[in-house]
Design an enzyme around this catalytic site. Structure first.
Site, PDB file in Angstrom:
ATOM      1  CE1 TYR A 193      -1.891   2.826   3.518  1.00  0.00           C
ATOM      2  CE2 TYR A 193      -2.891   3.175   1.374  1.00  0.00           C
ATOM      3  CZ  TYR A 193      -2.681   3.581   2.680  1.00  0.00           C
ATOM      4  OH  TYR A 193      -3.260   4.721   3.158  1.00  0.00           O
ATOM      5  CG  ASP A 219      -3.068  -3.122   8.172  1.00  0.00           C
ATOM      6  OD1 ASP A 219      -2.754  -2.041   7.637  1.00  0.00           O
ATOM      7  OD2 ASP A 219      -4.240  -3.377   8.519  1.00  0.00           O
ATOM      8  CB  ILE A 233      -7.288  -2.916   7.244  1.00  0.00           C
ATOM      9  CG1 ILE A 233      -8.355  -1.832   7.227  1.00  0.00           C
ATOM     10  CG2 ILE A 233      -6.631  -3.078   5.887  1.00  0.00           C
ATOM     11  CD1 ILE A 233      -7.835  -0.463   6.790  1.00  0.00           C
ATOM     12  CE  LYS A 259      -9.404   0.749   3.105  1.00  0.00           C
ATOM     13  NZ  LYS A 259      -9.442   1.750   2.025  1.00  0.00           N
TER      14      LYS A 259
END
Lengths: 444, 478
Positions: B145, B230, B232, B275
């Site tokens: 990302y 992470d 998410i 998300k």
């Protein structure tokens, strides 16, 4: 508060920031909170508990907010021709909701009696003034540099300005000889001190009105400070978080007014911090702002605000509330009146107990002088008295040493975070305490 | 002009300038089915817009919550004053239950080990502050990302050293890639404090395999470092293999029960509702760690980015409704699966393939290597611009994600309607059809050359501090 951890095997390494004490939570400021948490006053269930007078919260005007919410339910919901839930939930633009920024700018203008104008495009939103102050420090100074801050100051600055930034605070010492006003001499001395410690001074940071003094800074002093930072070619951060808590509007002069009167000459070194935590009593909603006259600072602060954005749900609520002019005009006026009334009540109460306070005109607290009561005119003497007041009188107040005051014996006492009845009880306890002390002195 | 800090001037925001361009062009000419049907379709935004109706219907059934009421009584005052950095207990409980539900309740989380932050952006930065000194490094698998360059490095002074992954094995992490990254850090005199992975991966849209997770655990155990996972996108896994959290692996491994290993104290999870629930505006992130010291330090640091109590309350009620959450999770996954299927089919019809292991996320990792004029990042940029200006699609070039191989693009599918997606696929199909006559395709699949690698490094280290209207579009979308 600190957590006790049994380390029976070598712990895995964390950063030095993580293990440092710079968060400052071991200071008496926070220890008093602990005592309160363990034995909190309640008029029915715990009438002999500790009364919290160390918390600068504004609880006197909630009814006005609640009334607004009842009459304007669209502020806390979605649809019905207003913002859709979808739109609001997706909105994470670090510029912030335009309607909210405009409402904020207009609110800040009203608080200053429309004596200064604010351009909503210069407003940067952060999750509270805590974040705003840290963010500005990251932007204005490098690790090892210094900010000059007048004493006494808000204990949280030790963490907010220094902890993760690695920046130092060098105190500008103020004392009671002139009601703790900032002097040019004190500014120069602080600057030289920093230099002698090989620290580059990057800014002066003032809180206006002052926490913990509860006074708005005088115009001439502000002019002097502005001249000083211009001479030294450094920044000025003015934390005006208590600007709406000035008891009478004409007594507060914002640095914004002075800049306007100077046609914004040298304005790009000035940055104002604001928040709704004190004036509106909404610390839980995390609403802070940075207003900067410096384009680069605005842009950079905006980018950095990614780490600390305000919930769009909350922005939506407050955009509605603060753009309602009849609400804000009324709120500002009434809130001021109520705070003044509370202030008068506590000053009278303390006076009748034989305690003098600094003559204040703002804030949610008064700056009380108990130096005549100290056994020893030292920090230890002050802490001894503080402990007595905490454990025997059962009042949690903030000792001046936690605010880095250079003179022992001063205490910050909050008055807006409780009912009038509770305040009466607190004042009675103080009166009794002082009477007993007198009697003891006479007996001795 | 007054001097600003080094952070404010030199390393500013870490933006890839091509990214700006895409946003800017989109803003200038945004697609609208009625008003601007020839405009640019935004496919660079990893937002989940598929399940808002479920949230809206819950809100309609529970009108009191947004109005600060609990059991008919107003709790406005209580919430307005609540700024305790330990977070609203009812919200933390609801959040950890939600996280457990997403993991099929194969693990449970202790609400006392969770730290709330204003978004995962804040959580990741906070963990860096807690785990590493300025100048130390974290290893990250590529592609990653783009926002990490800002989030992990900017104010913390921490460095990122890439773990190079390649298409040869669908970009999975290998032991040799890990070792190589570690060596590279050593050569640069960087002390590595840990590894950070995104699982499911952005931009790959894949879940990590058990063997990859075990590899990572072995690595951090051996090298005595931290692992940040992470997660998410954990709620966006729409097809098998099922999501396996690193926490599950920790539970399974017997060698870690050994007291001295204390590996579980070095594993930290990041989560967010941006998300899975599609609520990026509400700024709800979290750090979960079994390490008491990390929790203690991160909790104090969260003062700089607390979640609005108004929002905590709303979500405590929503996520506390187990019937709702169970239904939401499964329905949301169904819709994502369907949508991804549409994108994959559309791409296929255009003769374009994507990572076949794509089973999660809000995007596909698309293989456009055979459309490149040469196997270089220059050619990738050329292709990206063509797609932006001619095809009128804004997609994310692999270079912005630090991918080692040119020709890969991240294409989002959950931030638009079905019709818009179909239109986008039609445009792409037409473009490829026209393009086929022009491009020669012989040497497209040669391995990345040194030249292309150094070009990518050059184009990516050009941090330019800009003051312009472009600032509006700087925000990286995950």
């Amino acid at each position: 508060m600190g957590i006790e951890i049994e380390q029976s095997h070598p712990s895995v390494e964390l950063s030095s920031i993580a293990i440092s004490e710079t968060h400052g939570e071991n200071s008496p400021y926070f220890a008093g909170w602990k005592a309160y948490d363990e034995d909190p006053y309640h008029e029915i269930t715990n009438p002999s508990g500790v009364i919290q007078m160390g918390l600068a919260e504004n609880q006197v005007s909630f009814d006005l907010l609640e009334k607004y919410l009842e009459e304007n339910s669209e502020a806390s919901t979605w649809g019905k021709g207003g913002t859709s839930f979808r739109e609001n939930a997706l909105f994470q633009d670090y510029h912030g909701l335009k309607s909210f920024r405009k409402a904020m700018a207009s609110f800040m203008e009203k608080i200053r009696g429309n004596k200064a104008k604010f351009d909503y495009e210069r407003i940067v939103l952060t999750a509270g003034a805590t974040a705003a102050n840290e963010l500005l420090t990251f932007i204005l100074a490098n690790p090892g540099d210094a900010l000059l801050v007048p004493t006494p100051y808000y204990p949280g600055f030790d963490r907010d300005l220094r902890w993760r930034t690695g920046v130092n605070i060098v105190p500008i010492h103020c004392d009671s000889s002139n009601n703790f006003q900032i002097t040019l001499e004190a500014l120069e001395t602080a600057y030289k001190n920093a230099e002698s410690m090989n620290m580059k001074v990057k800014a002066v940071l003032i809180t206006n009105p002052s926490n913990p003094l509860g006074i708005a800074i005088q115009r001439s002093v502000l002019e002097d400070i502005l001249d000083f930072v211009t001479r030294k070619n450094i920044h000025l951060v003015s934390d005006e978080i208590y600007s709406g808590s000035v008891f009478s509007s004409h007594e507060f002069i914002s640095v914004a007014e002075i800049l306007e009167s100077r046609q914004y000459k040298d304005a790009e070194r000035v940055h104002i911090v604001y928040s709704l935590s004190k004036d509106l009593g909404l610390p839980g909603f995390r609403v802070g702002t940075i207003y900067s006259y410096n384009d680069k600072v605005v842009t950079t602060a905006r980018r950095m605000s990614s780490f600390t954005l305000i919930s769009s749900q909350t922005q939506h609520l407050l955009a509605s509330m603060l753009s309602d002019e009849s609400f804000t005009d009324n709120y500002i006026k009434i809130n001021r009146e109520r705070l003044r009334k509370r202030y008068d009540m506590i000053i009278e109460g303390l006076k009748s107990a034989g305690i003098e306070c600094l003559k204040g005109n703002a804030g949610l607290f008064c700056w009380m002088n108990m130096s005549p009561m100290l056994e020893n005119d030292t920090r230890e003497g002050e802490l001894k008295l503080w402990n007595e007041i905490l454990n025997e009188v059962k009042l949690n107040i903030s000792p001046g040493c936690s605010c880095h005051c250079s003179e022992p014996g001063w205490f910050r006492v909050c008055f807006a975070n409780m009912s009038e009845q509770t305040l009466e009880i607190a004042l009675k306890r103080i009166r009794d305490f002082m009477n007993n002390k007198d009697r003891k002195d006479i007996e001795n | 002009m007054k001097l600003l800090s080094t952070k404010a001037t030199c390393n500013s925001h870490g933006q890839d300038s091509s990214y700006f361009l895409g946003w800017e062009e989109y803003e200038k000419n945004p697609y609208d089915v009625v008003q601007n049907p020839k405009g640019i379709i935004q496919m660079g935004l990893a937002e989940n817009q598929l399940s808002f109706d479920l949230l809206e219907s819950w809100l309609a059934k529970n009108p009191d919550v947004a109005g600060f009421k609990r059991d008919g009584k107003s709790i406005f005052r209580e919430l307005a004053l609540f700024q305790d950095y330990h977070g609203l207990p009812s919200f933390k409980k609801a959040l950890v239950d939600f996280m457990a539900e997403i993991r099929g309740n194969k693990i449970t989380f202790d609400p006392n080990h969770i730290v709330l932050t204003a978004g995962a952006t804040s959580a990741n930065e906070t963990l860096m502050f807690c785990l590493a000194e300025q100048g130390e490094a974290f290893l990250l698998p590529t592609p990653y990302y783009p926002g990490f360059d800002r989030d992990l490095k900017w104010r913390t002074g921490v460095e990122i050293v890439p773990i190079q992954c390649t298409s040869s094995n669908n970009f999975q992490i290998t032991e040799s890639a890990l070792q190589q990254a570690h060596e590279e850090a050593k050569k640069k005199n960087l002390r590595v404090k840990g590894v950070l992975v995104t699982n499911p991966s952005n931009p790959l849209g894949t879940t990590m395999s058990k063997s990859e997770l075990n590899l990572l655990i072995d690595f951090i155990k051996d090298k005595d470092m931290h692992l940040i996972s992470d997660e998410i996108y954990s709620g966006t896994v729409f097809t098998s293999p099922n999501f396996v959290s690193v926490m599950e692996i920790l539970k399974e491994r017997n060698d870690l029960k050994d007291f001295d290993a204390n590996v579980s104290e070095r594993v930290h999870i990041v989560y967010s509702l941006s998300k899975d629930l599609g609520l990026p505006g509400f700024r709800v992130g979290a750090i979960y760690s079994e390490n008491d010291m990390v929790v203690a330090a991160a909790t104090k640091m969260s003062s700089f980015g607390l979640v609005s109590s108004q929002t905590q309350y709303l979500l405590s009620a929503m996520l506390g409704d187990k019937k709702f959450t169970r239904n939401y999770i499964s329905e949301n996954q169904k819709r994502l699966k369907k949508r991804q299927g549409m994108l994959v089919l559309g791409l296929q019809k255009a003769g374009i393939s994507c990572l076949k292991t794509n089973n999660a996320g809000l995007f596909c990792w698309v293989d456009m290597r055979n459309l490149l004029s040469s196997n270089t990042f220059e050619a990738e940029m050329e292709l990206w611009k063509k797609i932006l200006y001619n095809v009128k699609l804004n997609i994310s070039p692999g270079a912005s994600c630090h991918c080692t191989e040119p020709g890969w693009f991240r294409v989002c599918f959950a931030n638009m309607s079905e019709d818009t997606l179909n239109l986008a696929m039609k445009r792409l199909k037409d473009f490829v059809a026209n393009n086929n006559g022009e491009e020669c395709s012989s040497n497209k699949r040669t391995r990345s050359t040194q030249a292309s690698r150094s070009f990518s490094r050059k184009s990516l280290s050009n941090w330019v501090f800009r003051l312009s209207s472009r600032d509006r579009h700087e925000q990286e979308e995950r």
